[in-house]
Design a protein around this motif. Structure first.
Motif, PDB file in Angstrom:
ATOM      1  N   LYS A  50       0.814  -1.212   0.000  1.00 40.35           N
ATOM      2  CA  LYS A  50       0.000   0.000   0.000  1.00 40.35           C
ATOM      3  C   LYS A  50       0.850   1.265   0.000  1.00 40.35           C
ATOM      4  O   LYS A  50       0.331   2.357   0.175  1.00 40.35           O
ATOM      5  CB  LYS A  50      -0.921   0.002   1.219  1.00 40.35           C
ATOM      6  CG  LYS A  50      -1.935  -1.148   1.198  1.00 40.35           C
ATOM      7  CD  LYS A  50      -2.853  -1.071   2.398  1.00 40.35           C
ATOM      8  CE  LYS A  50      -3.873  -2.211   2.356  1.00 40.35           C
ATOM      9  NZ  LYS A  50      -4.799  -2.173   3.515  1.00 40.35           N
ATOM     10  N   ARG A  51       2.119   1.059  -0.197  1.00 40.79           N
ATOM     11  CA  ARG A  51       3.004   2.216  -0.231  1.00 40.79           C
ATOM     12  C   ARG A  51       2.687   3.071  -1.448  1.00 40.79           C
ATOM     13  O   ARG A  51       2.555   2.554  -2.560  1.00 40.79           O
ATOM     14  CB  ARG A  51       4.457   1.745  -0.299  1.00 40.79           C
ATOM     15  CG  ARG A  51       5.474   2.869  -0.310  1.00 40.79           C
ATOM     16  CD  ARG A  51       6.886   2.298  -0.302  1.00 40.79           C
ATOM     17  NE  ARG A  51       7.886   3.339  -0.306  1.00 40.79           N
ATOM     18  CZ  ARG A  51       9.194   3.116  -0.283  1.00 40.79           C
ATOM     19  NH1 ARG A  51       9.632   1.855  -0.263  1.00 40.79           N
ATOM     20  NH2 ARG A  51      10.052   4.128  -0.284  1.00 40.79           N
ATOM     21  N   PRO A  52       2.552   4.397  -1.273  1.00 41.15           N
ATOM     22  CA  PRO A  52       2.205   5.248  -2.419  1.00 41.15           C
ATOM     23  C   PRO A  52       3.333   5.280  -3.451  1.00 41.15           C
ATOM     24  O   PRO A  52       4.514   5.132  -3.117  1.00 41.15           O
ATOM     25  CB  PRO A  52       1.992   6.624  -1.776  1.00 41.15           C
ATOM     26  CG  PRO A  52       2.748   6.585  -0.496  1.00 41.15           C
ATOM     27  CD  PRO A  52       2.670   5.164  -0.016  1.00 41.15           C
ATOM     28  N   HIS A  53       2.946   5.473  -4.683  1.00 39.11           N
ATOM     29  CA  HIS A  53       3.948   5.550  -5.760  1.00 39.11           C
ATOM     30  C   HIS A  53       4.771   6.831  -5.678  1.00 39.11           C
ATOM     31  O   HIS A  53       5.938   6.854  -6.079  1.00 39.11           O
ATOM     32  CB  HIS A  53       3.244   5.478  -7.126  1.00 39.11           C
ATOM     33  CG  HIS A  53       2.532   4.172  -7.349  1.00 39.11           C
ATOM     34  ND1 HIS A  53       3.206   2.991  -7.593  1.00 39.11           N
ATOM     35  CD2 HIS A  53       1.209   3.866  -7.358  1.00 39.11           C
ATOM     36  CE1 HIS A  53       2.343   2.006  -7.748  1.00 39.11           C
ATOM     37  NE2 HIS A  53       1.106   2.509  -7.610  1.00 39.11           N
ATOM     38  N   VAL A  54       4.181   7.886  -5.139  1.00 35.40           N
ATOM     39  CA  VAL A  54       4.859   9.176  -5.026  1.00 35.40           C
ATOM     40  C   VAL A  54       4.732   9.655  -3.583  1.00 35.40           C
ATOM     41  O   VAL A  54       3.635   9.611  -3.004  1.00 35.40           O
ATOM     42  CB  VAL A  54       4.262  10.218  -5.988  1.00 35.40           C
ATOM     43  CG1 VAL A  54       4.991  11.554  -5.832  1.00 35.40           C
ATOM     44  CG2 VAL A  54       4.361   9.726  -7.429  1.00 35.40           C
ATOM     45  N   SER A  55       5.854  10.093  -2.966  1.00 33.28           N
ATOM     46  CA  SER A  55       5.868  10.634  -1.594  1.00 33.28           C
ATOM     47  C   SER A  55       6.495  12.017  -1.624  1.00 33.28           C
ATOM     48  O   SER A  55       7.732  12.154  -1.530  1.00 33.28           O
ATOM     49  CB  SER A  55       6.648   9.703  -0.658  1.00 33.28           C
ATOM     50  OG  SER A  55       6.066   8.414  -0.624  1.00 33.28           O
ATOM     51  N   PRO A  56       5.674  13.057  -1.770  1.00 34.49           N
ATOM     52  CA  PRO A  56       6.244  14.410  -1.879  1.00 34.49           C
ATOM     53  C   PRO A  56       7.027  14.826  -0.636  1.00 34.49           C
ATOM     54  O   PRO A  56       7.962  15.630  -0.735  1.00 34.49           O
ATOM     55  CB  PRO A  56       5.004  15.287  -2.090  1.00 34.49           C
ATOM     56  CG  PRO A  56       3.938  14.361  -2.570  1.00 34.49           C
ATOM     57  CD  PRO A  56       4.222  13.047  -1.916  1.00 34.49           C
TER      58      PRO A  56
END
Length: 368
Positions: A50-56
């Motif tokens: 469930k880790r997001p593809h993008v982590s700003p």
């Protein structure tokens, strides 16, 4: 995984319906078709991350490298201290928990420390120089030479005033270290010590005062002693010893006193001016310390007593005579003048004073 594989295998058989299989496996049709779609695409049936593809807001590699570098420089500091240093020196706000996660990912953390069973109860004086705590750190062996470091700590700020590389625990040696500290930082109002040498024994018996303690009293410094077998009375200095042991003494082997002195001087600068202190709200001891307004007198001041005091000269072996009765005070007071001060509310009761320090109370009604 076994159930998912069985479901997909059974769903491909023409005699089985999806609805009936969903009822028997206890899953929804949405889940069933998701598993079937993954199986058709030759994808694993396990749960996807469930880790997001993008982590700003992800910490940059450069910042992670900076955190790891700080940890390598100060290997005993945790997330809270390093976060404070980053905010203070680099003007970068990184949460302590983030710093801890970075250290754990890079293998810079050991096993987590167990939380204390009871919360700490901290007590401190309201201003610097109200109380200095003084003690000897346990023996440090430098080759064949034994060193007993002298440590003096300000109670309010935890500022380290003396970190001496002395090879004995004699009163004259301690006096030399304190004279240098008094000239630099001024005189404290009170100093607390334990009941060992060379301080004397603070059990209320004036016969056990030492010449070193008497020197402090002559300077106008109040002296107090920890209760026997209660090192927590000097708890801040004892905690300082633990930090010194962890961050300096356990990591190196010293082969000369000069090498030890240089290590002490370098670490003392870090402790006072760089290392954030959790008990001070992550400030450094230097942020809270200021020098004493009482300068060190190069010549001992003359002791002034009250006109109503009975002045008594102390003879050899600490012998005195009060109203014709022989008594004994500290042997170290030989040659000094003490005062017998009558209590206005108790006839026949006298308090013996040397300068401001009360030596003992004498009830002449019970003296034979």
């Amino acid at each position: 995984m076994t159930l998912r594989t069985e479901f997909v295998a059974l769903a491909h058989r023409p005699e089985n319906t999806i609805a009936e299989l969903c009822r028997r496996f206890g899953i929804s049709r949405t889940t069933a078709y998701k598993w079937l779609a993954r199986a058709q695409a030759n994808e694993p049936l396990s749960n996807r991350s469930k880790r997001p593809h993008v982590s700003p807001q992800k910490t940059s590699p450069a910042m992670e490298e900076r955190v790891v570098c700080l940890r390598d420089t100060f290997p005993d500091w945790g997330g809270r201290k390093l976060s404070k240093v980053l905010r203070r020196d680099d003007h970068v706000d990184v949460a302590p928990s983030t710093v801890t996660h970075i250290l754990r990912r890079h293998g810079r953390l050991g096993s987590p420390m167990r939380a204390p069973s009871k919360p700490y109860m901290r007590f401190e004086h309201d201003a610097p120089n109200e109380l200095w705590q003084m003690d000897f750190k346990g023996p440090v062996h430098v080759g064949r030479v034994r060193c007993d470091p002298l440590t003096v700590l300000d109670d309010h700020s935890r500022f380290n005033l003396v970190l001496g590389t002395n090879t004995d625990m004699c009163g004259n040696t301690v006096r030399q270290w304190l004279t240098e500290a008094f000239r630099r930082y001024g005189l404290p109002r009170r100093m607390n010590m334990d009941n060992g040498s060379p301080w004397g024994v603070g059990n209320g018996d004036s016969r056990h005062l030492s010449s070193f303690t008497i020197w402090l009293v002559q300077l106008g410094i109040h002296v107090s002693f920890s209760r026997p077998f209660h090192p927590q009375t000097n708890g801040k200095d004892e905690r300082f010893h633990r930090t010194l042991d962890v961050e300096v003494l356990r990591r190196r082997t010293f082969y000369s006193m000069e090498q030890l002195r240089q290590a002490f001087d370098h670490w003392r600068e870090i402790y006072n001016h760089v290392r954030p202190h959790e008990a001070l709200g992550m400030e450094t001891p230097a942020d809270r310390y200021t020098v004493s307004p009482r300068p060190f007198p190069e010549q001992l001041p003359t002791i002034q007593y009250s006109p109503d005091d009975l002045l008594i000269r102390v003879h050899q072996r600490g012998r005195i005579r009060l109203l014709g009765h022989p008594l004994t005070v500290s042997v170290a007071l030989y040659g000094h003048t003490i005062a017998a001060r009558p209590r206005p509310t108790e006839d026949g009761v006298y308090d013996l004073f040397f300068n401001h320090h009360r030596l003992q109370t004498i009830d002449m009604r019970s003296v034979r």
